[in-house]
Design an enzyme around this catalytic site. Structure first.
Site, short mmCIF file in Angstrom:
data_model
loop_
_atom_site.label_atom_id
_atom_site.label_comp_id
_atom_site.label_asym_id
_atom_site.label_seq_id
_atom_site.Cartn_x
_atom_site.Cartn_y
_atom_site.Cartn_z
N GLN A 98 0.86 -1.18 0.00
CA GLN A 98 0.00 0.00 0.00
C GLN A 98 0.90 1.24 0.00
O GLN A 98 1.73 1.38 0.89
CB GLN A 98 -0.89 -0.01 1.23
N SER A 143 1.34 6.85 2.53
CA SER A 143 2.10 7.88 3.25
C SER A 143 3.29 8.38 2.43
O SER A 143 3.90 7.62 1.66
CB SER A 143 2.63 7.33 4.57
N GLU A 157 -11.88 -2.21 7.12
CA GLU A 157 -11.38 -2.73 8.37
C GLU A 157 -12.43 -2.60 9.48
O GLU A 157 -12.28 -3.14 10.56
CB GLU A 157 -10.10 -1.98 8.78
#
Lengths: 397, 392
Positions: free
Chosen positions: A130, A133, A250
């Protein structure tokens, strides 16, 4: 009030247990097995073990059968998490793909993407990272700067991502980049979610060493990296909405797996305490440490009750919404309470791997350090508290 | 897996909520607060408790009760805490429960119907002040059928028709107006209660023959769990009222609830209270179902609820600012009630010590049904106790 699981759920538990009995060798359940292996070696062992597990039908528990999943209930997923933790089974090598990318592709992906992504992901043929950031975009994710400019049929990607789990093992990365300038200064606009092959000259992954000494994450540098313009998930310019949907998957998580793991840790901390001397008696007889251990156990048991609450809501078809931010705070804070207890029990011996008589505390100490990261990644505790205050309690922004 | 109240329990919750909203809301509590010389049990409220069956909740049907469980009583306790409701409800319910658990058929037939109807009121003195609630902390001493001892901080001793007292060899019923019994009222900071010291000097006691240490412990755990539920009711209301106030109170041109220093504290509080609510609910259920971890669950609930309510009622004052410190504001009702209850039937530290005794000193006896075996570190034993499978 009824804390029993259904017969179907219990049958699933039995089936999974007997599969684990037959397919998870006892040495793989011990920390010692992993201690002398490099990151690469243990990754490959886990990758293969998990692929076999998927072949036997114990992966994608709540994913629909048409995507190769088991078509199970949220309760079955909780049982799966619990049994895997109880058995000390290796953790998944494809966590971001399984938790986030798979469900998002099912929801938003093209038929081509569904076909190309889901099954190879489930069988660990492709390891997904992923890429969210950046050095200047952590908690403030929408401040991201990575650019993707059209060039023929491709995007030309330049920028840097950081804290990328499995950066050194990833085959592909779902990543956020700016495909157009933000309109009217709205920083959430103009972002797209790209699906990028990591095995290309324009991509360089570098490991980042964590305070534990391991390198489970890294940095990913994009220098004229390429992806096809069709390799966008959720549509051009819809990256922010796609990312929010992705992160929402999630929400149904029950934390029963975390409970099981941290409760085991608590038992080990207590075992160690019984063998550590403090003021001439076992640490388990020290009144202050008894308070500490009991306080950690209280949080643990409350985490279990909360998991029952989450399971009740999801089994009744209710969306937990922003309550999910609470679950994250709860399990990560509970983990820290248990870690704090370990630190206090061993005292100065926190510095050393063994306490006399070959009693190893290395794994506990590593976990205690790991607990420091869990209140940062996936939305720091401070961000989560703001979410709970605004979205759950309704306090003004 | 249904970890939530049943439809019937929700209906009970709605009934008590709407009664308190319509008949005994903050206005009535405030009026009551200004009458410290009253007997502490407003007559219309007491009558309603009797008529609605809220005193009969744990009394079996054969003694004119409604024969429900600790979880149903906990639903009531939680609403009474949220409403800072006065009166000897807890003492009456616990006295009845003592008689139900340990009394003879004759004692049950004689006492329970009147307690269930609210015709008589009960009080209890089960532990020595400041002691962990275990059978060995009995406050009275028995000798040849008579009891002696000084029972401090008994709730509603002046109103009680029957007093349940714990002695070293079990429970006794005492007539609070009988010979050898002196009741000395004490002013209480929390005006939603009446307190007194009961001095027994050779008082005649009627023994509850079935009072084994195990049943006395169960009674003490029931008391701790009901108080824990009162405390989570207090804590939740303290938080809700504070959030509402901080949404509208403007300083520096903004609602104060928009400041992170306040937001983050309130978010943490919400999480702590949510944990305490789960624990108080589970502990009541565990007692009803006699689950193997019922004692552990009772101590977890009391410790967590005491701490959460302590933090919540202090935050309620702080995050209301100056107004929260005034007599006119109701924050002090919650703060003072919390101070009384957070130490009743064992404070948080005492229950944490008890948890250590139950789990660290005697591992295995309180194994929670879902989890791993205490004492075993590998967690791979596959004990055959499937999650929830042992639940009855």
């Amino acid at each position: 009030m009824d804390l029993r699981f259904s017969e179907q759920d219990e049958d699933f538990r039995k089936e999974l247990r007997s599969w684990l009995d037959a397919n998870l060798p006892s040495e793989m359940r011990e920390a010692a097995f992993w201690a002398d292996k490099s990151d690469d070696e243990s990754f490959e062992i886990r990758r293969e073990w998990e692929a076999n597990k998927a072949k036997d039908g114990f992966a994608g528990i709540v994913w629909p059968e048409e995507y190769g999943g088991r078509g199970g209930t949220p309760t079955m997923k909780a049982i799966y998490d619990e049994e895997m933790a109880k058995a000390n089974a290796p953790s998944t090598v494809n966590p971001l793909g399984l938790a986030f990318l798979g469900p998002t592709v099912m929801a938003l992906g093209t038929d081509y993407q569904k076909r190309e992504i889901i099954k190879p992901l489930l069988h660990n043929e492709v390891i997904w990272c992923q890429g969210f950031s950046e050095p200047g975009a952590g908690s403030d994710l929408a401040a991201l700067q990575m650019k993707a400019e059209p060039q023929g049929e491709d995007y030309l990607i330049n920028g840097q991502k950081i804290w990328t789990t499995n950066a050194m093992h990833g085959d592909k990365i779902f990543t956020l980049a700016r495909t157009s300038s933000p309109e009217g200064g709205k920083k959430h606009a103009g972002i797209s979610m790209l699906l990028v092959d990591m095995h290309q000259p324009g991509i360089e992954a570098r490991p980042l060493k964590q305070m534990t000494g391991a390198s489970e994450f890294g940095e990913v540098f994009y220098t004229d990296a390429l992806c096809k313009q069709t390799d966008i998930l959720g549509g051009e310019g819809n990256g922010w909405a796609t990312a929010m949907l992705l992160l929402s998957f999630e929400r149904g998580s029950s934390a029963i797996g975390q409970y099981t793991e941290f409760r085991k840790m608590w038992e080990e901390v207590t075992n160690v305490a019984a063998q550590v001397e403090r003021d001439g008696r076992p640490a388990t007889e020290d009144p202050v440490l008894r308070q500490e251990l009991a306080a950690a156990l209280i949080e643990l048991e409350c985490l279990k009750y909360h998991s029952w609450h989450v399971l009740t809501q999801t089994s009744n078809g209710k969306d937990l919404g922003f309550e999910a931010s609470m679950t994250k705070i709860m399990w990560s804070e509970t983990f820290r309470r248990v870690s704090d207890a370990h630190e206090k029990v061993v005292g100065t011996a926190f510095q050393v791997p063994e306490l006399g008589q070959g009693l190893s505390i290395e794994e506990l100490t590593t976990m205690a350090m790991w607990s420091r990261s869990c209140t940062i990644w996936g939305g720091s505790q401070q961000v989560q508290r703001t979410v709970v205050a605004e979205r759950v309690l309704g306090l003004p922004r | 897996m249904q970890f939530q109240l049943t439809d019937e329990q929700r209906a009970l919750q709605d009934a008590v909520r709407s009664y308190l909203r319509d008949r005994f809301s903050a206005t009535q509590v405030r009026e009551f607060y200004e009458q410290p010389e009253s007997d502490g049990a407003p007559a219309p409220l007491w009558q309603a408790l009797g008529e609605q069956g809220w005193l009969a909740v744990l009394v079996p049907e054969e003694q004119d009760g409604i024969g429900l469980g600790v979880l149903d009583a906990a639903v009531l306790a939680r609403e009474f805490g949220a409403g800072t409701v006065p009166g000897p409800w807890l003492g009456t319910v616990l006295a009845g429960e003592a008689i139900r658990l340990t009394g003879s058929k004759e004692q049950q037939a004689e006492r329970l119907p009147a307690l269930a109807a609210g015709e008589t009121k009960g009080a209890v003195a089960l532990v020595k002040q400041g002691s962990t609630p275990v059978p060995t902390s009995a406050p009275a001493t028995s000798s040849g059928g008579t009891l002696s001892g000084s029972l401090g901080l008994v709730e509603y001793p002046e109103l009680a028709d029957v007093l349940v007292v714990a002695a070293q060899d079990g429970l006794y019923l005492i007539d609070p107006k009988g010979a050898g019994v002196t009741v000395t009222p004490t002013t209480a900071l929390d005006r939603t209660v009446r307190l007194g010291t009961v001095t027994l000097d050779g008082a005649a006691g009627e023994r509850l023959e079935g009072s084994t240490p195990e049943l006395v412990q169960r009674l003490l755990d029931t008391a701790a769990v009901l108080v824990a539920n009162d405390l989570v009711g207090i804590a939740r209301r303290a938080l809700v009222d504070t959030v509402e106030y901080d949404k509208t109170r403007v300083q520096f041109g903004k609602p104060v609830g928009s400041f992170q220093a306040i937001k983050h504290d309130l978010a943490d509080l919400h999480i702590a209270i949510t944990f305490a609510e789960h624990a108080a609910t589970y502990a009541a259920y565990a007692l009803d179902e006699q689950r193997p971890d019922a004692q552990l669950a009772a101590s977890i609930a009391k410790a967590k609820a005491s701490d959460a309510a302590d933090t919540a009622t202090a935050a309620m004052i702080q995050y209301h600012g100056g107004i929260g410190y005034t007599w006119e504001h109701h924050a002090h009702f919650y703060f003072k009630r919390c101070k009384r209850l957070q130490a009743s039937y064992g404070d948080a530290a005492q229950h944490r010590e008890r948890i250590a005794q139950l789990v660290i000193d005697a591992p295995g006896t309180q194994d929670e049904v879902t989890g791993v075996n205490p004492g075993g570190s590998s967690g791979v034993q596959g004990s055959g106790v499937a999650a929830g499978a042992a639940a009855s």
